[in-house]
Design a protein around this motif. Structure first.
Motif, PDB file in Angstrom:
ATOM      1  N   VAL A  85      26.645 -50.899  49.127  1.00 64.09           N
ATOM      2  CA  VAL A  85      25.652 -51.917  49.463  1.00 64.09           C
ATOM      3  C   VAL A  85      24.743 -51.421  50.584  1.00 64.09           C
ATOM      4  CG1 VAL A  85      25.356 -54.242  50.421  1.00 64.09           C
ATOM      5  CG2 VAL A  85      27.052 -53.833  48.639  1.00 64.09           C
ATOM      6  N   PHE A  86      25.311 -50.770  51.602  1.00 60.33           N
ATOM      7  CA  PHE A  86      24.506 -50.246  52.698  1.00 60.33           C
ATOM      8  C   PHE A  86      23.495 -49.226  52.199  1.00 60.33           C
ATOM      9  CE2 PHE A  86      23.914 -46.873  55.873  1.00 60.33           C
ATOM     10  CZ  PHE A  86      23.200 -47.599  56.816  1.00 60.33           C
ATOM     11  N   LEU A  87      23.939 -48.279  51.383  1.00 67.92           N
ATOM     12  CA  LEU A  87      23.022 -47.269  50.865  1.00 67.92           C
ATOM     13  C   LEU A  87      21.974 -47.868  49.936  1.00 67.92           C
ATOM     14  CD1 LEU A  87      25.471 -44.310  50.247  1.00 67.92           C
ATOM     15  CD2 LEU A  87      23.687 -44.472  51.981  1.00 67.92           C
ATOM     16  N   THR A  88      22.352 -48.882  49.175  1.00 68.56           N
ATOM     17  CA  THR A  88      21.394 -49.531  48.296  1.00 68.56           C
ATOM     18  C   THR A  88      20.299 -50.221  49.100  1.00 68.56           C
ATOM     19  OG1 THR A  88      23.135 -49.886  46.676  1.00 68.56           O
ATOM     20  CG2 THR A  88      21.141 -51.185  46.416  1.00 68.56           C
ATOM     21  N   PHE A  89      20.678 -50.925  50.181  1.00 70.51           N
ATOM     22  CA  PHE A  89      19.674 -51.569  51.023  1.00 70.51           C
ATOM     23  C   PHE A  89      18.871 -50.549  51.808  1.00 70.51           C
ATOM     24  CE2 PHE A  89      22.130 -55.760  51.081  1.00 70.51           C
ATOM     25  CZ  PHE A  89      21.225 -56.348  50.213  1.00 70.51           C
ATOM     26  N   LEU A  90      19.487 -49.463  52.221  1.00 72.95           N
ATOM     27  CA  LEU A  90      18.783 -48.445  52.993  1.00 72.95           C
ATOM     28  C   LEU A  90      17.717 -47.752  52.152  1.00 72.95           C
ATOM     29  CD1 LEU A  90      18.723 -46.881  55.725  1.00 72.95           C
ATOM     30  CD2 LEU A  90      20.241 -45.223  54.623  1.00 72.95           C
ATOM     31  N   VAL A  91      18.067 -47.403  50.920  1.00 78.69           N
ATOM     32  CA  VAL A  91      17.126 -46.714  50.058  1.00 78.69           C
ATOM     33  C   VAL A  91      16.051 -47.680  49.542  1.00 78.69           C
ATOM     34  CG1 VAL A  91      16.934 -45.466  47.870  1.00 78.69           C
ATOM     35  CG2 VAL A  91      18.787 -44.956  49.423  1.00 78.69           C
TER      36      VAL A  91
END
Length: 92
Positions: A85-91
Motif C-alpha cells: 500500500v505504501f509503495l502504491t501510494f508513493l508511486v
C-alpha cells in the motif's frame, strides 16, 4: 475509482473486509438536451446495480504472489500488505 477505499481496507488488516460499490455507467448517449439527460440520470439512479468487492481475495492473491521470498521464516503478510500500500501510494 475506489482505489483509495481498497487500499484503506487492506491497511485495516481485517481478514474479511467487503466493499459495496455502485456500478457506474459513463456516456448514456449523445443527447445535449439537459432535460433528457436529467431523465436518463434519474432512470439509471433508480435502476442502479451494486457490486461486492471482497478484499480477502486480494489479500490471498498478494499472499500467493509474495510468498516466494528467500527466507520464509521472516515472511509476514501484514507487513507485506503495508509495504504494498505504501509503495502504491508513493508511486501514484
Amino acid at each position: 475509482q475506489d482505489a483509495d477505499l481498497i487500499m484503506l481496507g487492506l491497511v485495516s488488516h481485517e481478514p474479511h473486509f467487503t466493499l459495496l460499490r455502485e456500478v457506474v455507467v459513463f456516456g448514456f448517449g449523445g443527447n445535449n438536451n439537459n432535460k433528457n439527460a436529467l431523465k436518463t440520470v434519474m432512470r439509471f439512479t433508480k435502476e442502479s446495480d451494486f457490486q461486492l468487492l471482497h478484499l480477502s481475495v486480494l489479500r490471498e492473491y498478494l499472499q500467493v504472489e509474495f510468498m516466494r521470498v528467500p527466507n520464509p521464516e521472516i515472511y509476514n503478510l501484514e507487513r507485506v500488505i503495508d509495504d504494498f500500500v505504501f509503495l502504491t501510494f508513493l508511486v501514484g
